[in-house]
Design a protein around this motif. Sequence first.
Motif, PDB file in Angstrom:
ATOM      1  N   ASP A  31      30.696 -50.735 -11.871  1.00 34.06           N
ATOM      2  CA  ASP A  31      30.835 -52.192 -11.725  1.00 34.06           C
ATOM      3  C   ASP A  31      30.022 -52.935 -12.781  1.00 34.06           C
ATOM      4  OD1 ASP A  31      32.502 -51.925  -9.549  1.00 34.06           O
ATOM      5  OD2 ASP A  31      30.934 -52.287  -8.054  1.00 34.06           O
ATOM      6  N   ILE A  32      28.785 -52.488 -12.998  1.00 34.16           N
ATOM      7  CA  ILE A  32      27.906 -53.159 -13.962  1.00 34.16           C
ATOM      8  C   ILE A  32      28.484 -53.066 -15.370  1.00 34.16           C
ATOM      9  CG2 ILE A  32      25.657 -53.006 -15.121  1.00 34.16           C
ATOM     10  CD1 ILE A  32      24.497 -52.152 -12.378  1.00 34.16           C
ATOM     11  N   LEU A  33      28.925 -51.871 -15.752  1.00 31.85           N
ATOM     12  CA  LEU A  33      29.404 -51.653 -17.118  1.00 31.85           C
ATOM     13  C   LEU A  33      30.903 -51.876 -17.272  1.00 31.85           C
ATOM     14  CD1 LEU A  33      27.277 -48.517 -18.021  1.00 31.85           C
ATOM     15  CD2 LEU A  33      26.832 -50.914 -18.570  1.00 31.85           C
ATOM     16  N   GLN A  34      31.570 -52.195 -16.166  1.00 33.84           N
ATOM     17  CA  GLN A  34      33.002 -52.470 -16.147  1.00 33.84           C
ATOM     18  C   GLN A  34      33.795 -51.323 -16.771  1.00 33.84           C
ATOM     19  OE1 GLN A  34      33.009 -56.369 -17.994  1.00 33.84           O
ATOM     20  NE2 GLN A  34      33.050 -57.329 -15.981  1.00 33.84           N
ATOM     21  N   MET A  35      33.572 -50.131 -16.212  1.00 32.15           N
ATOM     22  CA  MET A  35      34.343 -48.963 -16.627  1.00 32.15           C
ATOM     23  C   MET A  35      34.711 -48.174 -15.386  1.00 32.15           C
ATOM     24  SD  MET A  35      31.415 -46.465 -18.343  1.00 32.15           S
ATOM     25  CE  MET A  35      31.120 -47.519 -19.706  1.00 32.15           C
ATOM     26  N   LYS A  36      35.653 -47.272 -15.520  1.00 34.46           N
ATOM     27  CA  LYS A  36      36.108 -46.484 -14.384  1.00 34.46           C
ATOM     28  C   LYS A  36      35.031 -45.502 -13.946  1.00 34.46           C
ATOM     29  CE  LYS A  36      40.922 -46.837 -15.688  1.00 34.46           C
ATOM     30  NZ  LYS A  36      42.133 -46.147 -16.089  1.00 34.46           N
ATOM     31  N   GLU A  37      35.035 -45.178 -12.642  1.00 35.65           N
ATOM     32  CA  GLU A  37      34.053 -44.248 -12.103  1.00 35.65           C
ATOM     33  C   GLU A  37      34.164 -42.881 -12.774  1.00 35.65           C
ATOM     34  OE1 GLU A  37      33.605 -44.025  -7.819  1.00 35.65           O
ATOM     35  OE2 GLU A  37      34.186 -46.130  -7.652  1.00 35.65           O
ATOM     36  N   GLY A  38      35.361 -42.441 -13.058  1.00 38.78           N
ATOM     37  CA  GLY A  38      35.559 -41.161 -13.735  1.00 38.78           C
ATOM     38  C   GLY A  38      34.916 -41.147 -15.118  1.00 38.78           C
TER      39      GLY A  38
END
Length: 160
Positions: free
Chosen positions: A128-135
């Motif tokens: 969420d913080i870095l706005q990237m997928k969890e994978g």
Amino acid sequence: MKKQEFMDAVRDAETTMYHVAMSILKNDADCADAVQEALMIAFEKLHTLKVDAYFKTWIIRILIRECYRIQKKRKNLVPYEEYMQDRKLWEEDRYTDLYLAIMELPQELRVLVTLYYLDGFSVREVSDILQMKEGTVKSRLSRAREQLRVQLGDREGVLC
């Protein structure tokens, strides 16, 4: 969120903010500037925070953007005197081998490691913080652990 609640939340996030800023900027003066600027922006934009429970994630995102802005402005040009002063600090025994190895990681991995391992954010929160997928977060953390293993000579007990 009221002014006192804001101040309490900032105190709770203070250490995390410093870790994140340091992982990007590697300079105490720039870190202080980034944190101060992020706090001013956050206070001015406090009305845009929809859920108070997400304050820490929200302010870290503001801080990361501010760190990147400072880094872009600085364009990685460092006066020779400051470079030598920073080298002396790194060469002192103030830091553990693991911390020094983390600071040698590429920036994208260094920020992830800092948020996940040093500040205890979950994979979901980091994404969420870095706005990237969890994978993506998981694979980059894996890559960072492997690079740290190589740098540290695969010492037992240092990496999980």
